[in-house]
Design a protein around this motif. Structure first.
Motif, PDB file in Angstrom:
ATOM      1  N   VAL A   1       0.623  -1.030  -0.080  1.00  0.00           N
ATOM      2  CA  VAL A   1       0.024   0.014  -0.073  1.00  0.00           C
ATOM      3  C   VAL A   1       1.007   1.118   0.077  1.00  0.00           C
ATOM      4  N   THR A   2       0.619   2.286  -0.934  1.00  0.00           N
ATOM      5  CA  THR A   2       1.346   3.323  -1.071  1.00  0.00           C
ATOM      6  C   THR A   2       0.523   4.602  -0.969  1.00  0.00           C
ATOM      7  N   THR A   3       1.077   5.648  -1.028  1.00  0.00           N
ATOM      8  CA  THR A   3       0.424   6.773  -0.800  1.00  0.00           C
ATOM      9  C   THR A   3       0.884   8.200  -1.915  1.00  0.00           C
ATOM     10  N   ALA A   4       0.147   8.854  -2.070  1.00  0.00           N
ATOM     11  CA  ALA A   4       0.655  10.202  -2.796  1.00  0.00           C
ATOM     12  C   ALA A   4      -0.167  11.227  -2.329  1.00  0.00           C
ATOM     13  N   THR A   5       0.456  12.543  -2.451  1.00  0.00           N
ATOM     14  CA  THR A   5      -0.211  13.708  -1.870  1.00  0.00           C
ATOM     15  C   THR A   5      -0.099  14.977  -2.559  1.00  0.00           C
ATOM     16  N   ALA A   6      -1.075  15.523  -3.184  1.00  0.00           N
ATOM     17  CA  ALA A   6      -1.078  16.488  -4.052  1.00  0.00           C
ATOM     18  C   ALA A   6      -2.075  17.612  -3.826  1.00  0.00           C
ATOM     19  N   ASP A   7      -2.343  18.691  -4.481  1.00  0.00           N
ATOM     20  CA  ASP A   7      -3.174  19.801  -4.142  1.00  0.00           C
ATOM     21  C   ASP A   7      -4.589  19.335  -4.433  1.00  0.00           C
ATOM     22  N   LEU A   8      -4.481  18.678  -5.508  1.00  0.00           N
ATOM     23  CA  LEU A   8      -5.890  18.214  -6.149  1.00  0.00           C
ATOM     24  C   LEU A   8      -5.972  16.849  -6.765  1.00  0.00           C
ATOM     25  N   LEU A   9      -7.025  16.093  -6.666  1.00  0.00           N
ATOM     26  CA  LEU A   9      -7.358  14.764  -7.324  1.00  0.00           C
ATOM     27  C   LEU A   9      -8.265  14.800  -8.002  1.00  0.00           C
ATOM     28  N   ILE A  10      -7.996  14.297  -9.342  1.00  0.00           N
ATOM     29  CA  ILE A  10      -8.893  14.190 -10.627  1.00  0.00           C
ATOM     30  C   ILE A  10      -9.262  12.729 -10.948  1.00  0.00           C
ATOM     31  N   GLY A  11     -10.614  12.754 -11.157  1.00  0.00           N
ATOM     32  CA  GLY A  11     -10.995  11.412 -11.538  1.00  0.00           C
ATOM     33  C   GLY A  11     -11.234  11.204 -12.934  1.00  0.00           C
ATOM     34  N   ALA A  12     -10.324  10.621 -13.664  1.00  0.00           N
ATOM     35  CA  ALA A  12     -10.579  10.292 -14.907  1.00  0.00           C
ATOM     36  C   ALA A  12     -10.739   8.859 -15.020  1.00  0.00           C
ATOM     37  N   ASP A  13     -11.338   8.109 -14.114  1.00  0.00           N
ATOM     38  CA  ASP A  13     -11.390   6.483 -14.054  1.00  0.00           C
ATOM     39  C   ASP A  13     -12.876   5.993 -14.485  1.00  0.00           C
ATOM     40  N   GLY A  14     -13.280   6.647 -15.723  1.00  0.00           N
ATOM     41  CA  GLY A  14     -14.429   5.895 -16.352  1.00  0.00           C
ATOM     42  C   GLY A  14     -15.733   5.918 -15.908  1.00  0.00           C
ATOM     43  N   ILE A  15     -16.422   5.086 -16.630  1.00  0.00           N
ATOM     44  CA  ILE A  15     -17.858   5.482 -16.163  1.00  0.00           C
ATOM     45  C   ILE A  15     -18.123   4.595 -14.827  1.00  0.00           C
ATOM     46  N   ARG A  16     -17.290   3.567 -14.334  1.00  0.00           N
ATOM     47  CA  ARG A  16     -17.560   2.928 -13.177  1.00  0.00           C
ATOM     48  C   ARG A  16     -16.250   3.640 -12.131  1.00  0.00           C
ATOM     49  N   SER A  17     -16.333   4.893 -12.110  1.00  0.00           N
ATOM     50  CA  SER A  17     -15.497   5.747 -11.400  1.00  0.00           C
ATOM     51  C   SER A  17     -15.359   5.368  -9.915  1.00  0.00           C
ATOM     52  N   THR A  18     -14.321   5.228  -9.476  1.00  0.00           N
ATOM     53  CA  THR A  18     -14.220   5.178  -7.728  1.00  0.00           C
ATOM     54  C   THR A  18     -14.160   6.467  -7.234  1.00  0.00           C
ATOM     55  N   VAL A  19     -13.780   7.293  -8.024  1.00  0.00           N
ATOM     56  CA  VAL A  19     -13.612   8.633  -7.608  1.00  0.00           C
ATOM     57  C   VAL A  19     -14.680   9.441  -7.302  1.00  0.00           C
ATOM     58  N   ARG A  20     -15.854   9.093  -8.095  1.00  0.00           N
ATOM     59  CA  ARG A  20     -17.262   9.532  -8.311  1.00  0.00           C
ATOM     60  C   ARG A  20     -17.906   8.972  -7.076  1.00  0.00           C
ATOM     61  N   THR A  21     -17.672   7.938  -6.536  1.00  0.00           N
ATOM     62  CA  THR A  21     -18.247   7.263  -5.259  1.00  0.00           C
ATOM     63  C   THR A  21     -17.753   8.036  -3.945  1.00  0.00           C
ATOM     64  N   LEU A  22     -16.393   8.149  -4.173  1.00  0.00           N
ATOM     65  CA  LEU A  22     -15.595   9.108  -2.995  1.00  0.00           C
ATOM     66  C   LEU A  22     -16.379  10.406  -2.718  1.00  0.00           C
ATOM     67  N   ILE A  23     -16.395  11.129  -3.933  1.00  0.00           N
ATOM     68  CA  ILE A  23     -17.259  12.477  -4.035  1.00  0.00           C
ATOM     69  C   ILE A  23     -18.615  12.335  -3.612  1.00  0.00           C
ATOM     70  N   ASP A  24     -19.361  11.489  -4.004  1.00  0.00           N
ATOM     71  CA  ASP A  24     -20.719  11.338  -3.629  1.00  0.00           C
ATOM     72  C   ASP A  24     -20.957   9.985  -3.543  1.00  0.00           C
ATOM     73  N   PRO A  25     -21.212   9.262  -2.479  1.00  0.00           N
ATOM     74  CA  PRO A  25     -21.481   7.963  -2.045  1.00  0.00           C
ATOM     75  C   PRO A  25     -23.131   7.758  -2.697  1.00  0.00           C
ATOM     76  N   ASN A  26     -23.706   8.444  -2.952  1.00  0.00           N
ATOM     77  CA  ASN A  26     -25.085   8.287  -3.378  1.00  0.00           C
ATOM     78  C   ASN A  26     -25.310   8.548  -4.990  1.00  0.00           C
ATOM     79  N   ALA A  27     -24.328   8.938  -5.418  1.00  0.00           N
ATOM     80  CA  ALA A  27     -24.176   9.237  -7.076  1.00  0.00           C
ATOM     81  C   ALA A  27     -25.124   8.065  -7.728  1.00  0.00           C
ATOM     82  N   PRO A  28     -25.544   8.404  -8.977  1.00  0.00           N
ATOM     83  CA  PRO A  28     -26.214   7.395  -9.602  1.00  0.00           C
ATOM     84  C   PRO A  28     -25.299   6.404 -10.399  1.00  0.00           C
ATOM     85  N   ALA A  29     -25.969   5.395 -10.686  1.00  0.00           N
ATOM     86  CA  ALA A  29     -24.927   4.288 -11.337  1.00  0.00           C
ATOM     87  C   ALA A  29     -25.144   4.319 -12.696  1.00  0.00           C
TER      88      ALA A  29
END
Length: 402
Positions: free
Chosen positions: A146-174
């Motif tokens: 397990v590794t980590t990375a730190t920055a000023d901003l995190l951008i979710g470009a991870d597609g239609i089944r985005s992990t970042v989308r659920t982190l932004i909004d756990p209730n986001a539509p599928a």
């Protein structure tokens, strides 16, 4: 001067590396993290429209993508029996759209990004984030450590089944199933010689919508959007023997011309099941805190739009432009969303209407065939149909103001 100095980009497919390149051009250092050891190179063909080529030109990748794609000079809409309903040529003074395999687009973008200094870490699956007052830390698992990375901003470009989308909004539509399963046929290796495609045909078959065209080497490439009421995952669809799917498609296109000839002449080895056709419904939130979405993670239209890749490329450029010109992080993310939402949602909704036509019954398809030529003569000139979409440009040199 931008308040964002560095960023983590999640997703190493199409939108992610282009986002990193655009950020670098804006003076923001970005590193890309991809969950898979090698980004999924499956998928059939797609189109990069003139507006997508313009976005690629901003980051120096247009020539590389054009080199691996076939220029498309006209689209022909027709009935299942082959009768032409309307012909739409490419718009004058614009480069023609490029038709290419998804894998070739991925390779051109990934190679170009690395040549320009973008760092991509493969096999790093995002498992969580922790926000700080002045940054965000991402946690990754590569299967052993397990590794980590730190920055000023995190951008979710991870597609239609985005992990970042659920982190932004756990209730986001599928993702939303459109009622269609997609199949492609032809040279599945992508090893063709780029050259002109004179016309691409789209046919409203008696039971299934299909398309076909001829590669410069003379080989036929075609697809079917087959109505399927019960939603299936890609894994479930692939569990069905190819022979069963091919039998269904041959029966569905038995009354179509040249559909019957194409589907009878092919075999299982030439068939690619690309899976359920899906789209992202309207998201309540594109960002939260120091996280934001770009591309399909935020606004994936169905493939009927012909704009999925191009819209993702546009958004990558627009996000970088907003971060470049607006110091306040929340204001810049809000401006990015307000600039992009109207366009991407309008295109997605229009594609959804197209999907309704593809799943329509015989009576509705008959009426559609009667009305389309009339509409084409009176309202649907090529410039009116495609001008607002294909002529769109994200003006990199213009300053964004709140």
């Amino acid at each position: 001067m931008t308040a964002i100095k560095n960023a983590i980009v999640i997703g190493g497919g199409i939108a992610g590396p282009v986002t990193a390149l655009a950020l670098a051009k804006a003076g923001i250092q970005a590193t890309v993290y991809e969950a898979h050891a090698l980004t999924d190179r499956s998928g059939a063909m797609l189109t990069v429209a003139p507006n997508g080529l313009a976005a690629l030109e901003t980051v120096g990748l247009r020539a590389a993508v054009e080199a691996v794609g076939n220029p498309l000079h006209a689209m022909v809409m027709e009935k299942g029996n082959g009768r032409t309903l309307m012909r739409v040529p490419s718009l004058p003074d614009l480069p023609p759209s490029r038709v290419l395999y998804r894998a070739d687009l991925f390779d051109a973008i990934r190679t170009g990004a690395k040549e320009q200094g973008v760092t991509v870490h493969d096999g790093k699956r995002l498992t969580g984030v922790q926000e700080h007052p002045d940054g965000i830390t991402a946690r990754f698992d590569d299967g052993t450590t397990v590794t980590t990375a730190t920055a000023d901003l995190l951008i979710g470009a991870d597609g239609i089944r985005s992990t970042v989308r659920t982190l932004i909004d756990p209730n986001a539509p599928a993702p939303e199933y459109t009622g269609l399963m997609s199949f492609g046929f032809g040279d599945l290796t992508g090893a063709f010689t780029p050259g002109d495609i004179a016309e691409m045909h789209f046919a409203f078959g008696k039971h299934s919508f299909y398309g076909y065209w001829t590669h410069p080497d003379g080989s036929d490439v075609f697809f079917s959007n087959h109505p399927q009421d019960a939603p299936m995952t890609l894994a479930e669809a692939r569990a069905v023997p190819k022979s069963e799917w091919l039998a269904k498609l041959r029966a569905a296109h038995a009354d179509d011309q040249p559909g019957n000839r194409l589907f009878q002449a092919t075999d299982e080895d030439a068939m690619m099941l690309t899976g359920p056709m899906e789209r992202m419904p309207r998201l309540p939130h594109w960002s939260r805190g120091r996280m934001v979405l770009v591309g399909d993670a935020a606004h994936a239209p169905s493939s009927s739009s012909g704009q999925g890749a191009s819209l993702a490329l546009e958004s990558a450029i627009e996000l970088a432009r907003c971060l470049r010109d607006i110091d306040d992080v929340q204001a810049s993310l809000g401006k990015y969303e307000s600039l992009r939402r109207p366009r991407v949602e309008a295109i997605s909704e229009q594609a959804a209407k197209t999907n309704n036509g593809k799943t329509a019954g015989p009576v509705a398809k008959f009426m559609f065939g009667v009305m389309m030529p009339i509409a084409a003569r009176t309202f649907l000139q090529p410039e009116k149909m495609f001008g607002p979409v294909h002529r769109f440009r994200v003006e990199w040199d213009e300053t964004v103001v709140v």
